[in-house]
Design a protein around this motif. Sequence first.
Motif, PDB file in Angstrom:
ATOM      1  N   ALA A 219       0.832  -1.196   0.000  1.00  0.00           N
ATOM      2  CA  ALA A 219       0.000   0.000   0.000  1.00  0.00           C
ATOM      3  C   ALA A 219       0.867   1.246   0.000  1.00  0.00           C
ATOM      4  O   ALA A 219       1.858   1.351   0.702  1.00  0.00           O
ATOM      5  CB  ALA A 219      -0.915   0.003   1.233  1.00  0.00           C
ATOM      6  N   ALA A 220       0.480   2.215  -0.797  1.00  0.00           N
ATOM      7  CA  ALA A 220       1.243   3.458  -0.885  1.00  0.00           C
ATOM      8  C   ALA A 220       0.941   4.347   0.306  1.00  0.00           C
ATOM      9  O   ALA A 220      -0.140   4.312   0.887  1.00  0.00           O
ATOM     10  CB  ALA A 220       0.892   4.182  -2.179  1.00  0.00           C
ATOM     11  N   ALA A 221       1.908   5.154   0.674  1.00  0.00           N
ATOM     12  CA  ALA A 221       1.695   6.090   1.770  1.00  0.00           C
ATOM     13  C   ALA A 221       0.650   7.122   1.379  1.00  0.00           C
ATOM     14  O   ALA A 221       0.545   7.533   0.238  1.00  0.00           O
ATOM     15  CB  ALA A 221       3.016   6.789   2.121  1.00  0.00           C
TER      16      ALA A 221
ATOM     17  N   ILE B 135      -0.276   9.058  12.217  1.00  0.00           N
ATOM     18  CA  ILE B 135      -0.618   7.664  12.442  1.00  0.00           C
ATOM     19  C   ILE B 135      -1.702   7.654  13.514  1.00  0.00           C
ATOM     20  O   ILE B 135      -1.477   8.068  14.653  1.00  0.00           O
ATOM     21  CB  ILE B 135       0.612   6.849  12.871  1.00  0.00           C
ATOM     22  CG1 ILE B 135       1.600   6.772  11.691  1.00  0.00           C
ATOM     23  CG2 ILE B 135       0.202   5.459  13.343  1.00  0.00           C
ATOM     24  CD1 ILE B 135       2.922   6.157  12.035  1.00  0.00           C
ATOM     25  N   VAL B 136      -2.883   7.239  13.135  1.00  0.00           N
ATOM     26  CA  VAL B 136      -4.042   7.248  14.021  1.00  0.00           C
ATOM     27  C   VAL B 136      -4.208   5.858  14.613  1.00  0.00           C
ATOM     28  O   VAL B 136      -4.268   4.865  13.877  1.00  0.00           O
ATOM     29  CB  VAL B 136      -5.315   7.657  13.253  1.00  0.00           C
ATOM     30  CG1 VAL B 136      -6.533   7.609  14.172  1.00  0.00           C
ATOM     31  CG2 VAL B 136      -5.152   9.056  12.655  1.00  0.00           C
ATOM     32  N   THR B 137      -4.255   5.770  15.928  1.00  0.00           N
ATOM     33  CA  THR B 137      -4.437   4.481  16.596  1.00  0.00           C
ATOM     34  C   THR B 137      -5.792   4.449  17.287  1.00  0.00           C
ATOM     35  O   THR B 137      -6.233   5.443  17.875  1.00  0.00           O
ATOM     36  CB  THR B 137      -3.330   4.206  17.626  1.00  0.00           C
ATOM     37  OG1 THR B 137      -3.516   5.046  18.781  1.00  0.00           O
ATOM     38  CG2 THR B 137      -1.953   4.446  17.035  1.00  0.00           C
ATOM     39  N   VAL B 138      -6.439   3.288  17.229  1.00  0.00           N
ATOM     40  CA  VAL B 138      -7.745   3.097  17.865  1.00  0.00           C
ATOM     41  C   VAL B 138      -7.621   1.962  18.873  1.00  0.00           C
ATOM     42  O   VAL B 138      -7.215   0.852  18.525  1.00  0.00           O
ATOM     43  CB  VAL B 138      -8.829   2.763  16.822  1.00  0.00           C
ATOM     44  CG1 VAL B 138     -10.195   2.639  17.508  1.00  0.00           C
ATOM     45  CG2 VAL B 138      -8.871   3.815  15.725  1.00  0.00           C
TER      46      VAL B 138
ATOM     47  N   GLY C  70      -8.711   6.058   1.687  1.00  0.00           N
ATOM     48  CA  GLY C  70      -7.432   5.889   1.010  1.00  0.00           C
ATOM     49  C   GLY C  70      -6.272   5.680   1.947  1.00  0.00           C
ATOM     50  O   GLY C  70      -5.126   6.015   1.625  1.00  0.00           O
ATOM     51  N   VAL C  71      -6.533   5.102   3.122  1.00  0.00           N
ATOM     52  CA  VAL C  71      -5.523   4.950   4.164  1.00  0.00           C
ATOM     53  C   VAL C  71      -5.302   3.457   4.437  1.00  0.00           C
ATOM     54  O   VAL C  71      -6.267   2.712   4.590  1.00  0.00           O
ATOM     55  CB  VAL C  71      -5.979   5.656   5.464  1.00  0.00           C
ATOM     56  CG1 VAL C  71      -5.004   5.404   6.606  1.00  0.00           C
ATOM     57  CG2 VAL C  71      -6.138   7.154   5.215  1.00  0.00           C
ATOM     58  N   PRO C  72      -4.062   2.986   4.505  1.00  0.00           N
ATOM     59  CA  PRO C  72      -3.807   1.591   4.862  1.00  0.00           C
ATOM     60  C   PRO C  72      -4.122   1.314   6.325  1.00  0.00           C
ATOM     61  O   PRO C  72      -4.039   2.205   7.170  1.00  0.00           O
ATOM     62  CB  PRO C  72      -2.322   1.408   4.564  1.00  0.00           C
ATOM     63  CG  PRO C  72      -1.745   2.780   4.648  1.00  0.00           C
ATOM     64  CD  PRO C  72      -2.824   3.713   4.183  1.00  0.00           C
ATOM     65  N   ALA C  73      -4.471   0.054   6.607  1.00  0.00           N
ATOM     66  CA  ALA C  73      -4.870  -0.332   7.963  1.00  0.00           C
ATOM     67  C   ALA C  73      -3.965  -1.425   8.499  1.00  0.00           C
ATOM     68  O   ALA C  73      -3.699  -2.422   7.821  1.00  0.00           O
ATOM     69  CB  ALA C  73      -6.318  -0.811   7.972  1.00  0.00           C
TER      70      ALA C  73
ATOM     71  N   LEU D 133       4.913   1.990   6.773  1.00  0.00           N
ATOM     72  CA  LEU D 133       3.841   2.226   5.802  1.00  0.00           C
ATOM     73  C   LEU D 133       3.708   3.712   5.493  1.00  0.00           C
ATOM     74  O   LEU D 133       3.580   4.111   4.326  1.00  0.00           O
ATOM     75  CB  LEU D 133       2.521   1.701   6.348  1.00  0.00           C
ATOM     76  CG  LEU D 133       2.048   0.309   5.929  1.00  0.00           C
ATOM     77  CD1 LEU D 133       0.731  -0.023   6.617  1.00  0.00           C
ATOM     78  CD2 LEU D 133       1.877   0.225   4.418  1.00  0.00           C
ATOM     79  N   ALA D 134       3.725   4.528   6.548  1.00  0.00           N
ATOM     80  CA  ALA D 134       3.545   5.969   6.367  1.00  0.00           C
ATOM     81  C   ALA D 134       4.666   6.582   5.538  1.00  0.00           C
ATOM     82  O   ALA D 134       4.455   7.552   4.808  1.00  0.00           O
ATOM     83  CB  ALA D 134       3.473   6.657   7.736  1.00  0.00           C
ATOM     84  N   GLU D 135       5.867   6.011   5.636  1.00  0.00           N
ATOM     85  CA  GLU D 135       7.026   6.550   4.924  1.00  0.00           C
ATOM     86  C   GLU D 135       7.239   5.891   3.562  1.00  0.00           C
ATOM     87  O   GLU D 135       8.191   6.228   2.849  1.00  0.00           O
ATOM     88  CB  GLU D 135       8.282   6.364   5.780  1.00  0.00           C
ATOM     89  CG  GLU D 135       8.235   7.172   7.074  1.00  0.00           C
ATOM     90  CD  GLU D 135       9.268   6.702   8.088  1.00  0.00           C
ATOM     91  OE1 GLU D 135      10.191   5.949   7.698  1.00  0.00           O
ATOM     92  OE2 GLU D 135       9.147   7.082   9.268  1.00  0.00           O
TER      93      GLU D 135
END
Length: 319
Positions: free
Chosen positions: A3-5, A11-14, A168-171, A270-272
């Motif tokens: 998955a692309a950044a 970075i959102v954590t739940v 559009g965000v990877p999980a 992932l984010a980078e």
Amino acid sequence: MSAAAHDGSRIVTVTPNPALDTSYTVPRIEHGASHRVAPPLIRAGGKGLNVARVVHQQGRRALAIAPVGGNTGEAFRAELESSGVPSRLVPVQAETRRSMAFVEETLGDTTIFNEAGHALQPGDWQRLAAAVVDGLQDAAVLVGSGSLPPGAPADFYPALVTLAHQHGVPAVIDTSGPGILAAARAGADVLKPNHVELREAFGGLELDDAVRELLRLGARTVVVSSGSAGMRLFSADHPRHSWAARLAEPLHGNPTGAGDAAVAALATALAEGVDEPEDVLRRAASWSAAAVLMPGAGEISERHTELEQMLIVTLEETA
């Protein structure tokens, strides 16, 4: 990790079942005896909170989302605010649970007692989902971590994956039991079980077979931690191979937050846009090892760069 950044940066954590963590360090636990201990380390915790702390400690932007309530929830909120970790806490009536860790210095063992947590109301889940949607507006990666409280929606983790993909965000999902399979079916970009959780989810199936099933169901990458035996990475993009990383000698310390540190590493990779499996695994394994050297979950030692250089990484063929 194909998955692309995302264009966002957080970075959102739940954390659906957070806890106020209390960690005691003792020379040794004698069963049936009385122990005199130093004041404990008390932190707002739960797996997603620990991930956010590590992300924040390493200079990346984080946002921790969790439901909190009762007197324990007030202590949780106050500690988290003092930590400087950005958060969005959803008020609920249910009392936030507690967890206790006892770290034995002599043996290097850690004993943990986790309360199960209390059921949330339907409106609480709706407000939590709304907080996630709001957080996704400026997110690079969504992380869902930890157990679920009693009565939680069975589709909580697959719904998180779906929400992330809609934005559009990877999980990245780190949970146990049926939630692992459900997140795989939803197409989670990364799953991070440990070897015990993985085998339990598949009724004792061998690790490689269980991972292959997760990839077949729809997961893109599966990273499995096995304590001092190291960590392995499997990718749907490389079905014939897996990567393994370990240290030559096990580290002694508190392993409570090691898995969460690995998830933080996977999320930042992932984010980078880091997508070479060996590079991803090296970061995850070294951050996980560096967490063992710290007194409590939610931080890693500055030695993580040194530990990364010490890792033994091998490429293995899968059956």
